[in-house]
Design a protein around this motif. Structure first.
Motif, short mmCIF file in Angstrom:
data_model
loop_
_atom_site.label_atom_id
_atom_site.label_comp_id
_atom_site.label_asym_id
_atom_site.label_seq_id
_atom_site.Cartn_x
_atom_site.Cartn_y
_atom_site.Cartn_z
N UNK A 23 43.72 55.63 73.43
CA UNK A 23 44.68 55.73 74.52
C UNK A 23 45.10 57.19 74.68
N UNK A 24 44.99 57.71 75.88
CA UNK A 24 45.40 59.08 76.17
C UNK A 24 46.87 59.15 76.56
N UNK A 25 47.33 58.16 77.34
CA UNK A 25 48.74 58.14 77.72
C UNK A 25 49.17 56.72 78.07
N UNK A 26 50.44 56.47 77.86
CA UNK A 26 51.07 55.20 78.24
C UNK A 26 52.46 55.57 78.74
N UNK A 27 52.68 55.39 80.04
CA UNK A 27 53.93 55.85 80.65
C UNK A 27 54.56 54.76 81.51
N UNK A 28 55.87 54.79 81.52
CA UNK A 28 56.61 53.97 82.48
C UNK A 28 56.61 54.73 83.79
N UNK A 29 56.42 54.02 84.88
CA UNK A 29 56.42 54.63 86.20
C UNK A 29 57.50 53.96 87.05
N UNK A 30 58.16 54.75 87.87
CA UNK A 30 59.22 54.18 88.71
C UNK A 30 58.68 53.16 89.70
N UNK A 31 57.43 53.26 90.07
CA UNK A 31 56.83 52.36 91.04
C UNK A 31 56.23 51.10 90.42
N UNK A 32 56.11 51.08 89.10
CA UNK A 32 55.48 49.94 88.42
C UNK A 32 56.48 48.80 88.21
N UNK A 33 55.99 47.59 88.16
CA UNK A 33 56.87 46.46 87.88
C UNK A 33 57.54 46.62 86.50
N UNK A 34 58.67 45.96 86.31
CA UNK A 34 59.33 46.03 85.00
C UNK A 34 58.40 45.57 83.88
N UNK A 35 58.55 46.16 82.73
CA UNK A 35 57.80 45.81 81.52
C UNK A 35 56.30 46.08 81.64
N UNK A 36 55.92 46.99 82.50
CA UNK A 36 54.53 47.41 82.63
C UNK A 36 54.44 48.91 82.33
N UNK A 37 53.32 49.32 81.75
CA UNK A 37 53.04 50.72 81.48
C UNK A 37 51.79 51.13 82.24
N UNK A 38 51.76 52.35 82.71
CA UNK A 38 50.57 52.94 83.33
C UNK A 38 49.80 53.60 82.19
N UNK A 39 48.65 53.05 81.84
CA UNK A 39 47.90 53.48 80.67
C UNK A 39 46.58 54.11 81.09
N UNK A 40 46.24 55.24 80.48
CA UNK A 40 44.92 55.85 80.64
C UNK A 40 44.28 55.90 79.26
N UNK A 41 43.00 55.58 79.22
CA UNK A 41 42.29 55.54 77.93
C UNK A 41 40.80 55.72 78.15
N UNK A 42 40.08 55.94 77.03
CA UNK A 42 38.64 56.06 77.12
C UNK A 42 37.99 55.37 75.93
N UNK A 43 36.72 55.07 76.10
CA UNK A 43 35.92 54.45 75.03
C UNK A 43 35.12 55.56 74.36
N UNK A 44 35.30 55.71 73.06
CA UNK A 44 34.58 56.78 72.36
C UNK A 44 33.11 56.45 72.15
N UNK A 45 32.70 55.22 72.35
CA UNK A 45 31.30 54.85 72.19
C UNK A 45 30.47 55.24 73.41
N UNK A 46 31.01 55.00 74.62
CA UNK A 46 30.23 55.27 75.83
C UNK A 46 30.88 56.30 76.75
N UNK A 47 32.07 56.79 76.40
CA UNK A 47 32.82 57.78 77.17
C UNK A 47 33.31 57.28 78.53
N UNK A 48 33.39 55.98 78.71
CA UNK A 48 33.95 55.44 79.95
C UNK A 48 35.46 55.68 79.95
N UNK A 49 36.00 56.05 81.11
CA UNK A 49 37.44 56.29 81.25
C UNK A 49 38.06 55.19 82.10
N UNK A 50 39.30 54.84 81.75
CA UNK A 50 40.00 53.77 82.46
C UNK A 50 41.45 54.17 82.67
#
Length: 86
Positions: A23-50
């Motif tokens: 996981x690269x980041x996990x943040x609360x966003x003012x536009x996101x529904x309550x109890x949700x995080x905006x998460x960015x991450x990548x897979x170290x096996x195939x380098x796919x980003x999400x």
């Protein structure tokens, strides 16, 4: 404002697992529904980003521990019992 509060699991679609996720980041966003995080991450096996919304309670303890270490890497290195060779 987000119309659809759907949250997806932290998962690599290409590898079909979460075993290689960093996981690269996990943040609360003012536009996101309550109890949700905006998460960015990548897979170290195939380098796919999400990036997408995740319900807080769906984040595994291992991911949360990795986030804590990434945010404060010096916290482990400063411990007297920390062994850099391990």
């Amino acid at each position: 404002m987000i119309q659809d509060p759907t949250a997806y699991p932290i998962w690599c679609d290409h590898c079909g697992t979460d075993a290689f996720i960093f996981i690269e980041s996990a943040r609360r966003r003012h536009w996101a529904p309550p109890e949700h995080l905006d998460v960015t991450y990548f897979c170290s096996a195939c380098n796919a980003c999400y990036g997408h919304l995740v319900k807080e309670w769906d984040i595994k303890a291992e991911f949360m521990a990795a986030i804590a270490v990434a945010v404060r890497p010096h916290a482990i290195a400063d411990r007297a019992d920390y062994d850099r060779a391990s």
